[in-house]
Write an enzyme that holds these catalytic residues in place. Sequence first.
Site, PDB file in Angstrom:
ATOM      1  N   ASN A 105      38.070 -59.403  -7.480  1.00 22.30           N
ATOM      2  CA  ASN A 105      37.611 -58.309  -8.352  1.00 22.30           C
ATOM      3  C   ASN A 105      37.683 -58.674  -9.836  1.00 22.30           C
ATOM      4  OD1 ASN A 105      37.320 -57.046  -5.962  1.00 22.30           O
ATOM      5  ND2 ASN A 105      39.005 -55.585  -6.224  1.00 22.30           N
ATOM      6  N   THR A 150      -3.696 -45.483 -36.348  1.00 29.33           N
ATOM      7  CA  THR A 150      -2.828 -44.509 -35.687  1.00 29.33           C
ATOM      8  C   THR A 150      -3.698 -43.912 -34.589  1.00 29.33           C
ATOM      9  OG1 THR A 150      -3.476 -42.638 -37.043  1.00 29.33           O
ATOM     10  CG2 THR A 150      -1.621 -43.948 -37.851  1.00 29.33           C
ATOM     11  N   HIS A 151      -3.106 -43.588 -33.471  1.00 24.73           N
ATOM     12  CA  HIS A 151      -3.865 -43.076 -32.308  1.00 24.73           C
ATOM     13  C   HIS A 151      -4.963 -44.061 -31.877  1.00 24.73           C
ATOM     14  CE1 HIS A 151      -2.178 -39.002 -33.258  1.00 24.73           C
ATOM     15  NE2 HIS A 151      -2.297 -39.474 -34.490  1.00 24.73           N
ATOM     16  N   SER A 272     -11.755 -67.405 -15.326  1.00 19.38           N
ATOM     17  CA  SER A 272     -12.042 -66.564 -14.166  1.00 19.38           C
ATOM     18  C   SER A 272     -12.533 -67.454 -13.041  1.00 19.38           C
ATOM     19  CB  SER A 272     -13.111 -65.540 -14.535  1.00 19.38           C
ATOM     20  OG  SER A 272     -13.757 -65.090 -13.364  1.00 19.38           O
ATOM     21  N   LYS A 278     -15.566 -66.539 -19.018  1.00 19.69           N
ATOM     22  CA  LYS A 278     -14.393 -65.754 -19.400  1.00 19.69           C
ATOM     23  C   LYS A 278     -13.184 -66.569 -19.843  1.00 19.69           C
ATOM     24  CE  LYS A 278     -13.336 -61.818 -18.146  1.00 19.69           C
ATOM     25  NZ  LYS A 278     -12.662 -60.837 -17.297  1.00 19.69           N
ATOM     26  N   ASN A 280      -9.322 -65.294 -20.373  1.00 12.69           N
ATOM     27  CA  ASN A 280      -8.474 -64.106 -20.228  1.00 12.69           C
ATOM     28  C   ASN A 280      -7.119 -64.298 -20.906  1.00 12.69           C
ATOM     29  OD1 ASN A 280     -10.453 -62.912 -18.601  1.00 12.69           O
ATOM     30  ND2 ASN A 280      -9.640 -63.934 -16.780  1.00 12.69           N
ATOM     31  N   GLU A 285      -1.143 -60.114 -21.377  1.00  8.29           N
ATOM     32  CA  GLU A 285      -1.098 -59.039 -20.385  1.00  8.29           C
ATOM     33  C   GLU A 285       0.257 -59.005 -19.676  1.00  8.29           C
ATOM     34  OE1 GLU A 285      -5.030 -60.758 -18.928  1.00  8.29           O
ATOM     35  OE2 GLU A 285      -5.088 -58.723 -18.132  1.00  8.29           O
TER      36      GLU A 285
END
Length: 460
Positions: A105, A150-151, A272, A278, A280, A285
């Site tokens: 322990n 913003t947003h 891809s 492509k 990526n 991600e």
Amino acid sequence: MSRFAEPQADAFRRLNDSLAFDWRLAPFDVQQSVAHASMLAAQEIISDEDRDALHAALAVVAKEVSDGTFPFAENDEDVHMAIERRVTELAGEAGGRLHTGRSRNDQVATDMAMFTRQAALDSADASLGLVEILIDVAERHLDWPMPGYTHLQRAQPVYLGHHLLAYAWMLLRDHGRFVAVVDATGPLPLGAGALAGANFNTDRLMVAGELGFTSVAENSIDAVSNRDFVLDYLAAASTCATHMSRLGAEIVLWSSEEFGFCEVSDAWASGSSIMPQKKNPDAAELLRAKAPRISGRLATMYGVMHGLPLTYNKDMQEDKEQLFDAVDSLELVLAAAQGMIGTITFKRERLAQASEDEFLAATDVADYLVKRGLPFRQCHGVVAGLVRTAVSSGRTLSELTPQELADASPLLDAEGFYALLRDGAWLESKVSRGGTSSASVRAQLEHARTALQQAQAWPR
Ligand code: ARG
């Protein structure tokens, strides 16, 4: 002899055994056993000959662990039992003395504190490594205008250097959190025994000193129950990973055709299998996706610990996979962020075009009226009216006529208004400390450098 007449059920063993994952604690387990044996001999609890035999056996184990030749046995339940069994094979009767005055322990709590301390030091270093890269990249793009959002709506233009430095400050705070985790691993659990202390005159301070602990845990019950440092690491890692997920998310957006603000280097992108055109931004991600995985480990650990009666409970064995996975994930995240940001290319033209949208100067026009004496709330209304007139007639702000300006407010003189809208004027007017004028960003860059140096000077 064993207390049990029957063998353990297969499924119980698969549930209960932790060797498959806790072997990672082996180097720390060996180190603490070396220190423990030294202390036992210094306190005349075991003989010097037994200590030497234990040290010799532990040296062999250390080598077997590091070169991957450690012989695991069928019955090894966890790393502690495997190492003790092996030490006994190598050292004979002396091996049986290693566990004197110690329990698994306090032993496992000690291994976990040592592992966590090392992980926190590594994460602290990796955070600072990324701060250094961010400061360099920010400096190279110090006065590249881009839209600030913003947003996710264009709000006010800023300099790219300013935007990148935001991440440097986040990581400097992360560094502080990892340093706090190191502090949380300071008190040595070993010597607490199973929960009540040891029946021997042990010298816990000696062990603490040898293993790099700064003090000894004062309460044996707390010592074997405590996994705060694991929670603290997971919390610091979750916040850091959350920062990296926001960075990743921005890179994903920015490297899209729609934004076109940047391109990640080939080393940090993939193609891809079907669409030859492509490229990526997979690394970005995955930065985005690792954060919930790491904070999930934190949530799980809170679940494991909550409501647990003192002291040690087998539930706590679950701490390892949560911690190890978070440590490994964060290590990858920070390495990927370093590599990706260090080699990314920004597109000056696209960033500039996107920031030339005159409507981004709406707040600045309002502030212009404030400086001429109108209360800000009224200025806001005047400019909102101007924006509406321009939008509804398909024009930009600078295409409004002097008459339209005068109609909106007698305080709005045409000369000042058109000058304000000229290229860049509203970036350079953000002179407040921490703001986006190039002078302010340059000052900020120096502050970030100083903060980095102070963080690097932290005595580890
Ligand atoms: N494998 C255990 C763990 O990781 C070690 C401690 C076992 N202690 C006990 N009393 N069974 O938590």
